[in-house]
Design an enzyme around this catalytic site. Structure first.
Site, short mmCIF file in Angstrom:
data_model
loop_
_atom_site.label_atom_id
_atom_site.label_comp_id
_atom_site.label_asym_id
_atom_site.label_seq_id
_atom_site.Cartn_x
_atom_site.Cartn_y
_atom_site.Cartn_z
N ASP A 149 -10.96 2.96 -7.96
CA ASP A 149 -10.61 1.94 -6.97
C ASP A 149 -11.07 2.46 -5.63
OD1 ASP A 149 -9.16 -0.20 -5.49
OD2 ASP A 149 -8.29 -0.57 -7.45
N HIS A 210 -13.44 -3.29 -5.28
CA HIS A 210 -12.57 -2.11 -5.47
C HIS A 210 -13.40 -0.88 -5.86
CE1 HIS A 210 -8.60 -3.95 -4.94
NE2 HIS A 210 -9.10 -5.01 -5.55
N GLU A 267 -10.50 -9.77 -6.85
CA GLU A 267 -10.43 -9.70 -5.38
C GLU A 267 -11.74 -9.34 -4.70
OE1 GLU A 267 -5.79 -8.49 -4.79
OE2 GLU A 267 -7.14 -6.84 -5.19
N TRP A 336 -2.83 -12.27 -13.93
CA TRP A 336 -1.99 -11.46 -13.03
C TRP A 336 -1.48 -12.24 -11.84
CZ3 TRP A 336 -3.45 -10.00 -7.93
CH2 TRP A 336 -4.77 -10.33 -7.56
N THR A 415 -0.07 2.06 -7.48
CA THR A 415 0.59 3.25 -6.93
C THR A 415 0.35 3.48 -5.43
OG1 THR A 415 -1.27 4.64 -7.62
CG2 THR A 415 0.57 4.44 -9.16
N GLU A 416 0.03 2.40 -4.69
CA GLU A 416 -0.08 2.62 -3.23
C GLU A 416 1.21 3.24 -2.68
OE1 GLU A 416 -0.94 -0.17 -4.74
OE2 GLU A 416 -2.68 -1.13 -3.79
C1 ACM Z 1 -4.66 -6.89 -9.14
O1 ACM Z 1 -3.45 -6.77 -8.97
N1 ACM Z 1 -5.50 -6.84 -8.10
C2 ACM Z 1 -5.23 -7.12 -10.46
#
Ligand code: ACM
Length: 493
Positions: A149, A210, A267, A336, A415-416
């Site tokens: 990421d 990402h 995203e 999601w 896990t941010e």
């Molecule tokens: C996601 O939570 N960006 C898949």
């Protein structure tokens, strides 16, 4: 005492006995109580258990017959035997006694998963292995590693060492943290450990967005947005990028025996502003008649799918990828975006196979109690244990008629705001036990009150393993552990 009152009291007592008759999580399909106990004296009950192969059942089916004299497991495969053992382990008390009963059991869903984001904060293989132990105990069978990421690239790729050179430096809360990643030997060890527990490990290499770590390591394959989003995407208009991806995914495919590779796909719009102004990218869009940047994003996903298919694997992607034009038969979709239920409807209507992992209730980086301050909420909503327990029945109307396309359920831990094991465990438990029951137990067997009777046994087990958790029966006893304060809310929508 009138007969009516006597019978009511008797019913109440029986109810209590039945409710506490077994502590198994996830609750089995059927349990018939017997009398007395089997007592394991010479060896653990799991070793005393006789196994009889019984064909004509699903791979994960088992029937467990416990009498005072013996324990017999009837199953069609090793997976069924393994799950029978997990039930036995949960039934044994400290004296090695197991109450007599017959259990007939098999899962509601084939996919019972957990995802761990090891890019934002890295967790070593010891943590991973403990998570695999807990998945096994809860009869879950998929472990999805979000390996790359913006923050760190966490898997060794021999052909591109800088990925785990500069690409593995830093984490979300400390840009200067030393490099952290899994070597290929670590991955082999994790995969084998999981295999022994009937768990498939699914790697995710997120693309085309990402991918900021690639910008740091190999800027020639990278482009993106501006400012905070610089280098967020792969460079989509050069064949060399696809060659790079093919080389990376070839090494990944060889390491993970699971038949899937997750390519992310989420995203992209956050950080692809440069696509609009880069003359070569614009020319590429025209040459390939892709229309615009969204068309280019879909083209990229199709190319990635081709590579994965050439490697003999099936693609999984976040729900954005249903727009890419890849046939429904060729990919699995993880839904999601809970705020976009129409995407789930569309995916099902178009024949995609779907894994349900909506933010609410499946994201464990969301807080689980109103008193908790660190962690996410969505318009004030968060993931209480109750909301998690009522899933997927809470969206049943959308699923009806599409049952065969619903592969299962997956919880995701981003896990941010989770930088250490203490908080990781606290955010995971006991919600993982709930998602396990959602994914395994038939809807008609689920019962919130009964679950709350069984949960304390599981919490006690967590104590023996020194695993942190949120105690819903006494929140003050388990205060929220520290987590990094400043997560960028937009980094993971
Ligand atoms: C996601 O939570 N960006 C898949």
């Amino acid at each position: 005492m009138t007969t009516k009152i006597k019978y009511s009291l008797l019913a109440l007592c029986l109810g209590a006995i039945v409710a506490q008759a077994h502590p198994i999580i996830p609750t089995p399909q059927s349990v018939t109580l017997g009398k007395g106990y089997f007592v394991a004296t010479k060896q653990p009950a799991t070793e005393a258990m006789a196994v009889v192969t019984e064909k004509n059942h699903g791979e994960e089916y088992y029937r467990l017959v416990i009498t005072p004299q013996k324990i017999t497991c009837y199953a069609a495969s090793e997976a069924g035997v393994f799950y029978a053992k997990q039930s036995l382990l949960q039934l044994s008390d400290s004296l090695g006694r197991i109450p007599c009963m017959t259990i007939v059991d098999e899962p509601r869903f084939a996919w019972r998963g957990l995802m761990l984001d090891v890019s934002r904060h890295f967790f070593g293989k010891e943590v991973v292995m403990q998570q695999l132990d807990m998945l096994a105990r809860l009869k879950m069978n998929r472990y999805h590693l979000h390996l790359t990421d913006e923050t760190g690239w966490r898997i060794e790729i021999k052909q591109y060492p800088a990925l785990t050179g500069v690409g593995a430096e830093g984490n979300w809360s400390d840009r200067k943290a030393p490099r952290a990643f899994y070597t290929q030997d670590d991955i082999r060890e994790i995969v084998e450990y999981a295999r022994e527990r009937h768990i498939q490990v699914i790697p995710e290499i997120d693309m085309p967005g990402h991918a900021t770590t690639v910008y740091r390591a190999y800027p020639e394959f990278s482009t993106g947005g501006t400012g905070r989003w610089a280098g967020f995407t792969f460079y989509p208009a050069a064949e060399t990028t696809y060659t790079f991806l093919r080389n990376v995914l070839t090494e990944v495919a060889a390491l993970f025996p699971a038949p899937y590779i997750h390519i992310g796909g989420d995203e992209v719009h956050f950080g692809n502003q440069v696509w609009k102004t880069d003359p070569q990218i614009q020319q590429f869009i025209r040459d390939n008649q892709l229309g615009d940047e969204v068309g280019l994003e879909h083209y990229f996903v199709r190319r990635a799918c081709e590579i994965v298919a050439d490697l003999g694997k099936t693609v999984i992607g976040w729900d954005e990828i249903i727009e890419s034009g890849v046939p429904a038969d060729n990919m699995l979709v993880m839904w999601w975006r809970h705020d976009k239920p129409q995407i789930l409807d569309k995916a099902l209507k178009e024949g995609f196979r779907v894994i349900l992992s909506p933010r609410i209730p499946c994201y464990f980086d969301f807080v689980q109690d109103d008193s908790h301050k660190i962690g996410r909420r969505w318009g004030g909503a968060f993931n209480t244990l109750e909301v998690a327990y009522r899933f997927p029945e809470s969206i049943q109307a959308r699923l009806t008629g599409h049952e065969s396309q619903i592969l299962g359920i997956q919880a995701n831990i981003w896990t941010e705001r989770i930088a250490d094991k203490k908080r990781l465990d606290f955010m995971t438990f006991p919600r993982l036990a709930i998602i396990a029951e959602d994914a395994w137990s038939p809807a008609e067997r689920k019962n919130e009150a009964d679950f709350k009777e069984r949960l304390p046994y599981f919490l006690k087990y967590l104590d023996t393993q020194h695993i942190e958790y949120f105690n819903p029966f006494n929140p003050a006893a388990t205060p929220e552990p520290w987590g990094p304060e400043k997560a960028d809310a937009t980094a993971n929508g």
